[in-house]
Design a protein around this motif. Structure first.
Motif, PDB file in Angstrom:
ATOM      1  N   LEU A  73     -29.542  -0.181   4.260  1.00  0.00           N
ATOM      2  CA  LEU A  73     -28.806  -1.345   3.982  1.00  0.00           C
ATOM      3  C   LEU A  73     -27.545  -1.620   4.649  1.00  0.00           C
ATOM      4  CD1 LEU A  73     -29.044  -1.578   0.117  1.00  0.00           C
ATOM      5  CD2 LEU A  73     -30.393  -2.945   1.769  1.00  0.00           C
ATOM      6  N   ALA A  74     -27.424  -2.687   5.450  1.00  0.00           N
ATOM      7  CA  ALA A  74     -26.268  -3.182   6.258  1.00  0.00           C
ATOM      8  C   ALA A  74     -25.126  -2.883   5.173  1.00  0.00           C
ATOM      9  CB  ALA A  74     -26.420  -4.276   7.034  1.00  0.00           C
ATOM     10  N   GLU A  75     -23.627  -2.337   5.801  1.00  0.00           N
ATOM     11  CA  GLU A  75     -22.611  -2.605   4.941  1.00  0.00           C
ATOM     12  C   GLU A  75     -21.749  -3.508   5.877  1.00  0.00           C
ATOM     13  OE1 GLU A  75     -20.747   0.634   3.194  1.00  0.00           O
ATOM     14  OE2 GLU A  75     -22.779   1.752   3.183  1.00  0.00           O
ATOM     15  N   SER A  76     -20.793  -4.017   5.174  1.00  0.00           N
ATOM     16  CA  SER A  76     -19.831  -5.014   5.683  1.00  0.00           C
ATOM     17  C   SER A  76     -18.415  -4.457   5.129  1.00  0.00           C
ATOM     18  CB  SER A  76     -20.164  -6.469   5.480  1.00  0.00           C
ATOM     19  OG  SER A  76     -19.271  -7.325   5.923  1.00  0.00           O
ATOM     20  N   LEU A  77     -17.514  -4.501   5.981  1.00  0.00           N
ATOM     21  CA  LEU A  77     -16.217  -4.219   5.274  1.00  0.00           C
ATOM     22  C   LEU A  77     -15.231  -4.923   6.036  1.00  0.00           C
ATOM     23  CD1 LEU A  77     -14.777  -1.053   6.780  1.00  0.00           C
ATOM     24  CD2 LEU A  77     -17.310  -1.260   6.942  1.00  0.00           C
ATOM     25  N   THR A  78     -13.895  -5.094   5.492  1.00  0.00           N
ATOM     26  CA  THR A  78     -12.932  -5.960   6.227  1.00  0.00           C
ATOM     27  C   THR A  78     -11.697  -4.696   6.582  1.00  0.00           C
ATOM     28  OG1 THR A  78     -13.316  -7.941   5.223  1.00  0.00           O
ATOM     29  CG2 THR A  78     -11.147  -7.982   5.846  1.00  0.00           C
ATOM     30  N   VAL A  79     -11.275  -4.510   7.645  1.00  0.00           N
ATOM     31  CA  VAL A  79     -10.177  -3.755   7.947  1.00  0.00           C
ATOM     32  C   VAL A  79      -9.056  -4.482   8.341  1.00  0.00           C
ATOM     33  CG1 VAL A  79     -11.439  -3.078  10.161  1.00  0.00           C
ATOM     34  CG2 VAL A  79      -9.608  -1.491   8.875  1.00  0.00           C
ATOM     35  N   THR A  80      -7.898  -3.926   8.201  1.00  0.00           N
ATOM     36  CA  THR A  80      -6.700  -4.545   8.965  1.00  0.00           C
ATOM     37  C   THR A  80      -6.073  -3.202   9.595  1.00  0.00           C
ATOM     38  OG1 THR A  80      -6.199  -6.078   7.214  1.00  0.00           O
ATOM     39  CG2 THR A  80      -4.283  -5.449   8.743  1.00  0.00           C
ATOM     40  N   LEU A  81      -6.108  -3.465  11.021  1.00  0.00           N
ATOM     41  CA  LEU A  81      -5.604  -2.534  12.276  1.00  0.00           C
ATOM     42  C   LEU A  81      -3.882  -2.917  12.396  1.00  0.00           C
ATOM     43  CD1 LEU A  81      -8.720  -2.359  14.356  1.00  0.00           C
ATOM     44  CD2 LEU A  81      -8.105  -1.040  12.453  1.00  0.00           C
ATOM     45  N   ALA A  82      -3.209  -1.782  12.445  1.00  0.00           N
ATOM     46  CA  ALA A  82      -1.989  -1.968  12.758  1.00  0.00           C
ATOM     47  C   ALA A  82      -1.602  -1.923  14.271  1.00  0.00           C
ATOM     48  CB  ALA A  82      -1.008  -0.618  12.280  1.00  0.00           C
ATOM     49  N   PRO A  83      -0.810  -2.454  14.786  1.00  0.00           N
ATOM     50  CA  PRO A  83      -0.493  -2.435  16.429  1.00  0.00           C
ATOM     51  C   PRO A  83      -0.342  -1.151  16.955  1.00  0.00           C
ATOM     52  CG  PRO A  83       0.832  -4.153  15.354  1.00  0.00           C
ATOM     53  CD  PRO A  83       0.248  -3.405  14.184  1.00  0.00           C
ATOM     54  N   GLY A  84      -1.055  -0.562  17.965  1.00  0.00           N
ATOM     55  CA  GLY A  84      -0.984   0.681  18.592  1.00  0.00           C
ATOM     56  C   GLY A  84      -1.314   1.676  17.882  1.00  0.00           C
ATOM     57  N   PRO A 131     -24.802  12.844   9.283  1.00  0.00           N
ATOM     58  CA  PRO A 131     -24.463  11.929  10.093  1.00  0.00           C
ATOM     59  C   PRO A 131     -25.442  10.906  10.433  1.00  0.00           C
ATOM     60  CG  PRO A 131     -24.758  13.808  11.248  1.00  0.00           C
ATOM     61  CD  PRO A 131     -24.607  14.207   9.676  1.00  0.00           C
ATOM     62  N   VAL A 132     -25.118   9.503  10.373  1.00  0.00           N
ATOM     63  CA  VAL A 132     -26.153   8.435  10.666  1.00  0.00           C
ATOM     64  C   VAL A 132     -26.176   8.363  12.206  1.00  0.00           C
ATOM     65  CG1 VAL A 132     -26.902   6.163  10.424  1.00  0.00           C
ATOM     66  CG2 VAL A 132     -25.923   7.654   8.436  1.00  0.00           C
ATOM     67  N   VAL A 133     -27.220   8.773  13.097  1.00  0.00           N
ATOM     68  CA  VAL A 133     -26.976   8.660  14.450  1.00  0.00           C
ATOM     69  C   VAL A 133     -27.440   7.283  14.647  1.00  0.00           C
ATOM     70  CG1 VAL A 133     -28.072   9.774  16.587  1.00  0.00           C
ATOM     71  CG2 VAL A 133     -27.552  11.109  14.546  1.00  0.00           C
ATOM     72  N   ASP A 134     -26.826   6.503  16.004  1.00  0.00           N
ATOM     73  CA  ASP A 134     -27.421   5.388  16.368  1.00  0.00           C
ATOM     74  C   ASP A 134     -27.133   4.165  15.501  1.00  0.00           C
ATOM     75  OD1 ASP A 134     -28.000   4.136  18.965  1.00  0.00           O
ATOM     76  OD2 ASP A 134     -30.136   3.908  18.121  1.00  0.00           O
ATOM     77  N   ALA A 135     -26.310   4.440  14.565  1.00  0.00           N
ATOM     78  CA  ALA A 135     -26.007   3.038  14.017  1.00  0.00           C
ATOM     79  C   ALA A 135     -25.220   2.005  14.654  1.00  0.00           C
ATOM     80  CB  ALA A 135     -25.155   3.442  12.597  1.00  0.00           C
ATOM     81  N   LEU A 136     -25.548   0.717  14.548  1.00  0.00           N
ATOM     82  CA  LEU A 136     -24.738  -0.292  15.320  1.00  0.00           C
ATOM     83  C   LEU A 136     -23.527  -0.904  14.345  1.00  0.00           C
ATOM     84  CD1 LEU A 136     -24.804  -2.461  17.489  1.00  0.00           C
ATOM     85  CD2 LEU A 136     -26.019  -4.028  15.767  1.00  0.00           C
ATOM     86  N   LEU A 137     -22.476  -0.590  15.082  1.00  0.00           N
ATOM     87  CA  LEU A 137     -21.105  -1.138  14.595  1.00  0.00           C
ATOM     88  C   LEU A 137     -20.679  -2.467  15.452  1.00  0.00           C
ATOM     89  CD1 LEU A 137     -19.377   2.057  15.103  1.00  0.00           C
ATOM     90  CD2 LEU A 137     -20.700   1.704  13.350  1.00  0.00           C
ATOM     91  N   ARG A 138     -20.570  -3.437  14.552  1.00  0.00           N
ATOM     92  CA  ARG A 138     -20.115  -4.705  15.243  1.00  0.00           C
ATOM     93  C   ARG A 138     -19.017  -5.555  14.432  1.00  0.00           C
ATOM     94  NH1 ARG A 138     -25.129  -7.957  14.384  1.00  0.00           N
ATOM     95  NH2 ARG A 138     -24.010  -8.753  12.950  1.00  0.00           N
ATOM     96  N   SER A 139     -18.365  -6.182  15.089  1.00  0.00           N
ATOM     97  CA  SER A 139     -17.179  -7.114  14.927  1.00  0.00           C
ATOM     98  C   SER A 139     -16.878  -7.978  15.746  1.00  0.00           C
ATOM     99  CB  SER A 139     -15.919  -6.157  14.503  1.00  0.00           C
ATOM    100  OG  SER A 139     -14.792  -7.353  14.084  1.00  0.00           O
ATOM    101  N   GLY A 140     -17.288  -9.158  15.570  1.00  0.00           N
ATOM    102  CA  GLY A 140     -17.226 -10.172  16.690  1.00  0.00           C
ATOM    103  C   GLY A 140     -18.176 -10.032  17.664  1.00  0.00           C
ATOM    104  N   ALA A 141     -17.631 -10.037  19.006  1.00  0.00           N
ATOM    105  CA  ALA A 141     -18.209  -9.817  20.157  1.00  0.00           C
ATOM    106  C   ALA A 141     -18.234  -8.086  20.542  1.00  0.00           C
ATOM    107  CB  ALA A 141     -17.738 -10.292  21.578  1.00  0.00           C
ATOM    108  N   ALA A 142     -17.347  -7.537  19.762  1.00  0.00           N
ATOM    109  CA  ALA A 142     -17.197  -5.921  19.968  1.00  0.00           C
ATOM    110  C   ALA A 142     -18.688  -5.419  19.347  1.00  0.00           C
ATOM    111  CB  ALA A 142     -16.043  -5.585  19.636  1.00  0.00           C
ATOM    112  N   THR A 143     -19.225  -4.189  20.082  1.00  0.00           N
ATOM    113  CA  THR A 143     -19.986  -3.377  19.529  1.00  0.00           C
ATOM    114  C   THR A 143     -20.074  -2.371  20.018  1.00  0.00           C
ATOM    115  OG1 THR A 143     -21.740  -3.974  21.343  1.00  0.00           O
ATOM    116  CG2 THR A 143     -21.988  -5.375  19.239  1.00  0.00           C
TER     117      THR A 143
END
Length: 70
Positions: free
Chosen positions: A52-63, A12-24
């Motif tokens: 190295l930072a990673e970037s990905l694009t994800v599509t989330l379904a409603p609910g 596990p990578v502990v304390d990694a920052l996850l960010r998308s727009g204003a959500a962290t």
């Protein structure tokens, strides 16, 4: 909701920052973090000092909760 499991060499990578727009969020002791994102397509950045930072694009379904391992 997007749930990310962040590992490196099967550890596990502990304390990694996850960010998308204003959500962290940060990963916990087992490398899991959750971003409260609405349905739709989002660009997510995962970063941790010493990796190295990673970037990905994800599509989330409603609910639905989506879980990804990176």
């Amino acid at each position: 909701m997007l749930r990310l499991i962040v590992t490196h060499d099967s550890q596990p990578v502990v304390d990694a920052l996850l960010r998308s727009g204003a959500a962290t969020a940060r990963t916990n002791a087992v490398g899991v973090g959750e971003l409260p994102l609405p349905a739709g397509t989002h660009r997510v950045i995962v970063a941790r000092l010493g990796f190295l930072a990673e970037s990905l694009t994800v599509t989330l379904a409603p609910g639905a909760q989506t879980t990804l391992e990176i």
